[in-house]
Motif scaffolding. Structure first.
Motif, PDB file in Angstrom:
ATOM      1  N   PHE A 271       8.736  -4.320  -7.397  1.00  0.00           N
ATOM      2  CA  PHE A 271       7.968  -3.396  -6.568  1.00  0.00           C
ATOM      3  C   PHE A 271       7.567  -2.131  -7.322  1.00  0.00           C
ATOM      4  N   PHE A 272       8.274  -1.832  -8.398  1.00  0.00           N
ATOM      5  CA  PHE A 272       7.804  -0.713  -9.221  1.00  0.00           C
ATOM      6  C   PHE A 272       6.465  -1.067  -9.872  1.00  0.00           C
ATOM      7  N   GLY A 273       6.174  -2.355  -9.999  1.00  0.00           N
ATOM      8  CA  GLY A 273       4.853  -2.758 -10.470  1.00  0.00           C
ATOM      9  C   GLY A 273       3.765  -2.301  -9.521  1.00  0.00           C
ATOM     10  N   HIS A 274       3.977  -2.426  -8.213  1.00  0.00           N
ATOM     11  CA  HIS A 274       3.023  -1.921  -7.217  1.00  0.00           C
ATOM     12  C   HIS A 274       2.891  -0.405  -7.359  1.00  0.00           C
ATOM     13  N   PHE A 275       4.008   0.253  -7.517  1.00  0.00           N
ATOM     14  CA  PHE A 275       4.049   1.710  -7.685  1.00  0.00           C
ATOM     15  C   PHE A 275       3.271   2.115  -8.943  1.00  0.00           C
ATOM     16  N   THR A 276       3.406   1.332  -9.999  1.00  0.00           N
ATOM     17  CA  THR A 276       2.743   1.639 -11.265  1.00  0.00           C
ATOM     18  C   THR A 276       1.230   1.554 -11.144  1.00  0.00           C
ATOM     19  N   ILE A 277       0.735   0.647 -10.328  1.00  0.00           N
ATOM     20  CA  ILE A 277      -0.710   0.574 -10.113  1.00  0.00           C
ATOM     21  C   ILE A 277      -1.215   1.873  -9.496  1.00  0.00           C
ATOM     22  N   GLY A 278      -0.446   2.459  -8.588  1.00  0.00           N
ATOM     23  CA  GLY A 278      -0.803   3.769  -8.052  1.00  0.00           C
ATOM     24  C   GLY A 278      -0.779   4.845  -9.115  1.00  0.00           C
ATOM     25  N   ILE A 279       0.187   4.763 -10.019  1.00  0.00           N
ATOM     26  CA  ILE A 279       0.265   5.729 -11.126  1.00  0.00           C
ATOM     27  C   ILE A 279      -0.973   5.626 -12.015  1.00  0.00           C
ATOM     28  N   LEU A 280      -1.373   4.410 -12.349  1.00  0.00           N
ATOM     29  CA  LEU A 280      -2.566   4.204 -13.176  1.00  0.00           C
ATOM     30  C   LEU A 280      -3.814   4.718 -12.467  1.00  0.00           C
TER      31      LEU A 280
ATOM     32  N   PHE B  35      -6.746  -1.359  -3.605  1.00  0.00           N
ATOM     33  CA  PHE B  35      -6.497  -0.088  -2.914  1.00  0.00           C
ATOM     34  C   PHE B  35      -6.265   1.055  -3.902  1.00  0.00           C
ATOM     35  N   GLY B  36      -5.846   0.746  -5.115  1.00  0.00           N
ATOM     36  CA  GLY B  36      -5.819   1.774  -6.143  1.00  0.00           C
ATOM     37  C   GLY B  36      -7.226   2.288  -6.430  1.00  0.00           C
ATOM     38  N   ILE B  37      -8.194   1.374  -6.430  1.00  0.00           N
ATOM     39  CA  ILE B  37      -9.595   1.761  -6.619  1.00  0.00           C
ATOM     40  C   ILE B  37     -10.081   2.615  -5.454  1.00  0.00           C
ATOM     41  N   VAL B  38      -9.680   2.251  -4.243  1.00  0.00           N
ATOM     42  CA  VAL B  38     -10.037   3.060  -3.072  1.00  0.00           C
ATOM     43  C   VAL B  38      -9.500   4.478  -3.219  1.00  0.00           C
ATOM     44  N   LEU B  39      -8.252   4.598  -3.621  1.00  0.00           N
ATOM     45  CA  LEU B  39      -7.620   5.914  -3.725  1.00  0.00           C
ATOM     46  C   LEU B  39      -8.267   6.789  -4.797  1.00  0.00           C
TER      47      LEU B  39
ATOM     48  N   ARG C 288      -1.991  15.389 -26.966  1.00  0.00           N
ATOM     49  CA  ARG C 288      -2.104  14.637 -25.729  1.00  0.00           C
ATOM     50  C   ARG C 288      -3.542  14.172 -25.512  1.00  0.00           C
ATOM     51  N   SER C 289      -3.683  12.996 -24.938  1.00  0.00           N
ATOM     52  CA  SER C 289      -5.005  12.481 -24.605  1.00  0.00           C
ATOM     53  C   SER C 289      -4.868  11.483 -23.475  1.00  0.00           C
ATOM     54  N   PHE C 290      -5.930  11.345 -22.716  1.00  0.00           N
ATOM     55  CA  PHE C 290      -5.909  10.381 -21.623  1.00  0.00           C
ATOM     56  C   PHE C 290      -5.754   8.969 -22.164  1.00  0.00           C
ATOM     57  N   GLY C 291      -6.445   8.675 -23.265  1.00  0.00           N
ATOM     58  CA  GLY C 291      -6.357   7.339 -23.841  1.00  0.00           C
ATOM     59  C   GLY C 291      -4.932   6.960 -24.197  1.00  0.00           C
ATOM     60  N   LYS C 292      -4.222   7.892 -24.821  1.00  0.00           N
ATOM     61  CA  LYS C 292      -2.826   7.629 -25.190  1.00  0.00           C
ATOM     62  C   LYS C 292      -1.964   7.432 -23.952  1.00  0.00           C
ATOM     63  N   ALA C 293      -2.184   8.273 -22.945  1.00  0.00           N
ATOM     64  CA  ALA C 293      -1.359   8.211 -21.743  1.00  0.00           C
ATOM     65  C   ALA C 293      -1.608   6.935 -20.945  1.00  0.00           C
ATOM     66  N   ILE C 294      -2.879   6.549 -20.809  1.00  0.00           N
ATOM     67  CA  ILE C 294      -3.174   5.359 -20.016  1.00  0.00           C
ATOM     68  C   ILE C 294      -2.677   4.112 -20.737  1.00  0.00           C
TER      69      ILE C 294
ATOM     70  N   LEU D 164       0.821  -1.214   0.000  1.00  0.00           N
ATOM     71  CA  LEU D 164       0.000   0.000   0.000  1.00  0.00           C
ATOM     72  C   LEU D 164       0.853   1.261   0.000  1.00  0.00           C
ATOM     73  N   PHE D 165       1.995   1.215   0.688  1.00  0.00           N
ATOM     74  CA  PHE D 165       2.892   2.361   0.661  1.00  0.00           C
ATOM     75  C   PHE D 165       3.336   2.662  -0.772  1.00  0.00           C
ATOM     76  N   PHE D 166       3.639   1.629  -1.541  1.00  0.00           N
ATOM     77  CA  PHE D 166       4.087   1.832  -2.912  1.00  0.00           C
ATOM     78  C   PHE D 166       2.949   2.332  -3.798  1.00  0.00           C
ATOM     79  N   VAL D 167       1.768   1.745  -3.643  1.00  0.00           N
ATOM     80  CA  VAL D 167       0.611   2.195  -4.421  1.00  0.00           C
ATOM     81  C   VAL D 167       0.308   3.656  -4.100  1.00  0.00           C
ATOM     82  N   LEU D 168       0.325   3.989  -2.819  1.00  0.00           N
ATOM     83  CA  LEU D 168       0.022   5.357  -2.396  1.00  0.00           C
ATOM     84  C   LEU D 168       1.052   6.347  -2.917  1.00  0.00           C
ATOM     85  N   SER D 169       2.336   5.994  -2.842  1.00  0.00           N
ATOM     86  CA  SER D 169       3.378   6.889  -3.355  1.00  0.00           C
ATOM     87  C   SER D 169       3.227   7.093  -4.859  1.00  0.00           C
ATOM     88  N   GLY D 170       2.976   6.009  -5.592  1.00  0.00           N
ATOM     89  CA  GLY D 170       2.782   6.141  -7.027  1.00  0.00           C
ATOM     90  C   GLY D 170       1.609   7.043  -7.357  1.00  0.00           C
ATOM     91  N   PHE D 171       0.544   6.918  -6.569  1.00  0.00           N
ATOM     92  CA  PHE D 171      -0.664   7.717  -6.768  1.00  0.00           C
ATOM     93  C   PHE D 171      -0.410   9.197  -6.505  1.00  0.00           C
TER      94      PHE D 171
END
Length: 418
Positions: free
Chosen positions: A232-241, A307-311, A176-182, A59-66
């Motif tokens: 662990f950057f994968g966890h971080f990336t979920i926060g980014i998404l 928890f990404g959904i929660v955030l 730029r577009s959200f679709g391209k970025a996501i 959760l720390f990694f997801v939160l930081s990425g977010f």
């Protein structure tokens, strides 16, 4: 939508997630000291759940990425220039280095003053101070006295990688577009999984001396490569998404207000929290990697996604965000870094120099365990509070252009982007 706090400095619900992450980790370490076989069946079930509190690290990694990626998402979607890397680095350094370095120095002082034998001491000191400890099992734990230090270098690795990848996104054309970025970040997530697979293929340690029965170095060797900075950057990336999704939702205006009043975001966030709890309950008697992708810890990616959904939903919710950001959680979130880097040192010192049976599954009497563990929590909160107000907060203020040791009348909670 003036009552929906989703500007670039405040994210409703983030304090609660940070507090849950921190308290989960502390509960995990405390529950390890209670002898499970000596307890009644119902308590064994409760303890089995508490032992899975180490999943709070994810959760720390997801939160930081977010939190850290949101300003980049906001600038991208508004067609603004790339955020200042100088400001980003200054604020990250100010948030992490003072508290971490002081705690690390205290641990080193104790090692020398108490003549504690330490393998690979100078290598671990060097990598500990340069945030590179996570790249080899001999240095994964910079200190024998303070195990949770292992995740700091993983976090710093993610801090470095995120803006570099974001810079590439900003360079990919003017339209730029959200679709391209996501899509870009989903591809990045896929490449992280590929890289993590290669880490497993190329860097899995030998079986010689591998296991917790060989001490902390053996335990680190056992953990790796399932625990590695790339994975662990994968966890971080979920926060980014999740931050990208929230940035896009924010742009929907009146439609979002309508959905909010109907409780759709509360339903989404509440359901994610319930499912996360059910996942932990389901896993209480299973192995650490029985429900994971690529043998990653903490039920990756399911637990992180929930928890990404929660955030992303809490800032638009009516009650979920307010429940998460209760007064106790907000204070815990504020001092959470200090809690994380100090609590295990106290556990170790009590075990080694005070109460010898306060070790893994060592205490049989529940009342005695509660008393000792309550004392650990108390002194951890005291040390973390002192660390925050005396050491961490002044540097946070300094990173924002304010004088050192000049207190403001109001303090932003840890749900803020630092």
């Amino acid at each position: 939508m003036s009552h929906i706090r989703i500007d670039q400095t405040r994210f409703t619900g983030a304090d609660g997630v940070r507090a849950i992450a921190c308290l989960s980790v502390i509960l995990h370490h405390l529950s390890q000291r209670l002898a499970m076989p000596a307890q009644e069946k119902w308590l064994q079930e409760v303890q089995s759940v508490a032992l899975l509190g180490n999943s709070g690290v994810s959760l720390f990694f997801v939160l930081s990425g977010f939190l850290l990626s949101f300003p980049f998402w906001s600038a991208y979607l508004k067609n603004e220039t790339f955020p200042s890397i100088g400001t980003y680095v200054k604020r990250r350094a100010a948030r992490i280095m003072p508290g971490y370095y002081f705690s690390l120095l205290v641990c080193l002082g104790l090692v020398w003053s108490l003549n504690i034998p330490t393998e690979y001491l100078w290598r671990r000191i060097l990598t500990g101070f340069t945030f590179t400890a996570g790249f080899h099992y001999t240095t994964l734990f910079p200190s024998d006295l303070n195990g949770p230090f292992w995740s700091i270098s993983f976090e710093v690795f993610s801090y470095v990688l995120m803006p570099l990848i974001m810079a590439l996104l900003f360079l990919l054309g003017k339209r730029r577009s959200f679709g391209k970025a996501i899509l870009f970040w989903f591809v990045a997530f896929g490449l992280v999984l590929v890289a993590n697979s290669l880490v497993h293929q190329w860097f899995t340690p030998s079986e010689t001396g591998r296991g917790w029965e060989y001490g902390q170095i053996g335990g680190a060797k056992f953990w790796m490569p399932n625990y590695n900075p790339v994975g662990f950057f994968g966890h971080f990336t979920i926060g980014i998404l999740a931050a990208g999704a929230m940035a896009a939702i924010k742009q929907r205006g009146a439609a979002i207000e309508h959905a909010r009043k109907r409780g759709l975001f509360d339903a989404l966030g509440g359901a994610a929290l319930v499912l996360a709890g059910l996942l932990i309950w389901h896993m209480r008697h299973l192995g650490e990697f029985d429900f994971s992708l690529q043998q990653q810890p903490y039920y990756f990616p399911t637990y992180a996604i929930l928890f990404g959904i929660v955030l992303l939903s809490a800032p638009f919710s009516v009650w979920v965000g307010r429940w998460l950001d209760n007064r106790f959680f907000r204070f815990t979130a504020k001092i959470s870094f200090g809690l994380y880097i100090w609590h295990y040192l106290f556990i170790t010192l009590i075990e080694r120099y005070g109460i010898p049976d306060y070790h893994y599954f060592g205490i049989e009497d529940v009342g005695r365990w509660l008393g000792i563990s309550g004392f650990v929590v108390l002194i951890s909160y005291a040390a973390a509070t002192l660390s925050y107000y005396v050491l961490e907060q002044p540097f946070i203020h300094w990173s924002k252009g304010q004088p050192l040791y000049r207190r403001k009348r109001t303090e932003p909670p840890q749900g803020h982007v630092a």
